[in-house]
Design a protein around this motif. Structure first.
Motif, short mmCIF file in Angstrom:
data_model
loop_
_atom_site.label_atom_id
_atom_site.label_comp_id
_atom_site.label_asym_id
_atom_site.label_seq_id
_atom_site.Cartn_x
_atom_site.Cartn_y
_atom_site.Cartn_z
N PHE A 1 51.53 55.75 -28.04
CA PHE A 1 52.20 54.56 -28.56
C PHE A 1 51.80 53.35 -27.72
N ASP A 2 51.66 52.22 -28.40
CA ASP A 2 51.36 50.96 -27.71
C ASP A 2 52.69 50.26 -27.43
N VAL A 3 53.35 50.68 -26.37
CA VAL A 3 54.68 50.20 -26.02
C VAL A 3 54.65 49.65 -24.60
N ARG A 4 55.12 48.41 -24.44
CA ARG A 4 55.08 47.78 -23.12
C ARG A 4 56.36 47.00 -22.86
N PRO A 5 56.77 46.92 -21.58
CA PRO A 5 57.97 46.15 -21.24
C PRO A 5 57.75 44.66 -21.42
N ALA A 6 58.81 43.96 -21.80
CA ALA A 6 58.78 42.50 -21.92
C ALA A 6 60.00 41.95 -21.20
#
Length: 232
Positions: free
Chosen positions: A140-145
């Motif tokens: 998954f292309d999941v990143r913190p913001a």
């Protein structure tokens, strides 16, 4: 190099550690308590009553017993080794929130700078980072913001009703300007460790929406029993 998990097990064995969840002597997280976090089935965790504007919430576990102990041990007592398993639990809720999507930004509900200083660390940011890493390993292309900031520190929420919590949190958060343009038209999931009345997540979602940032839903490690039984 000895893996971190093996080093932790060795320290627990020599120093006489206990599980942070059930307090059973041995490892800092026993297999039974780990399973409560990493093998659960996420569920819709609507609080009852539902705050107006709360993005659809998803939780992995019920907040109580061993799960409560694990969250508090990490948050208040800096048991950093629990960030990984808690991140896996959060990742389950995030993945359920994603549905058929493969990408999203994870926006943690922020703590005030003074709270972070008092604790000596930022537990939710640590858990969010662990969840994102876990999901990226799954493709998954999941990143913190880090898109939200506390602009007004609310009073202690303990013992407040849902209505008073909402009033206490009004205007507490704002979107960071440097993130507003970056997240426009991007799928964003609000994340937190615990959902109680939903007031915090509702106000966090309002702050993002006010800057044109759409919120796909909310994902939490655990939710209290203050939720509607129908899941609607």
């Amino acid at each position: 190099m000895v893996p971190v998990s093996l080093r932790g097990a060795f320290v627990d064995l020599v120093l006489g550690g206990t599980c942070a969840g059930c307090e059973h002597p041995g490892l800092s997280l026993c297999a039974t308590c780990r399973a409560l976090l990493t093998t659960a089935t996420p569920y819709r965790a609507w609080p009852d009553p539902v705050p107006a504007g709360l993005p659809p919430p998803m939780a992995t576990a019920e907040y109580g017993g061993a799960v409560r102990g694990l969250i508090l041990a990490h948050k208040e007592h800096a048991r950093y080794s629990l960030a990984g398993p808690l991140g896996e639990a959060l990742a389950l809720a995030v993945r359920a929130t994603l549905g058929t999507r493969r990408a999203a930004w994870l926006c943690p509900v922020p703590s005030s700078p003074s709270t972070v200083r008092e604790r000596g660390h930022d537990p939710l940011r640590r858990v969010t980072s662990a969840a994102a890493k876990h999901l990226r390993r799954q493709g998954f292309d999941v990143r913190p913001a880090d898109a939200l900031a506390v602009v007004r520190r609310p009073e202690d929420q303990s013992g407040l009703s849902a209505q008073r919590r909402a009033a206490n949190l009004a205007g507490a958060f704002a979107a960071r300007s440097r993130w507003a343009e970056r997240l426009t038209n991007q799928p964003v999931i609000l994340v937190d460790d615990v959902l109680t009345t939903g007031s915090t997540l509702t106000e966090a979602g309002r702050a993002l929406s006010a800057r044109g940032i759409p919120v796909l839903g909310c994902a939490v490690v655990a939710a209290t029993r203050l939720r509607a039984s129908s899941g609607s």
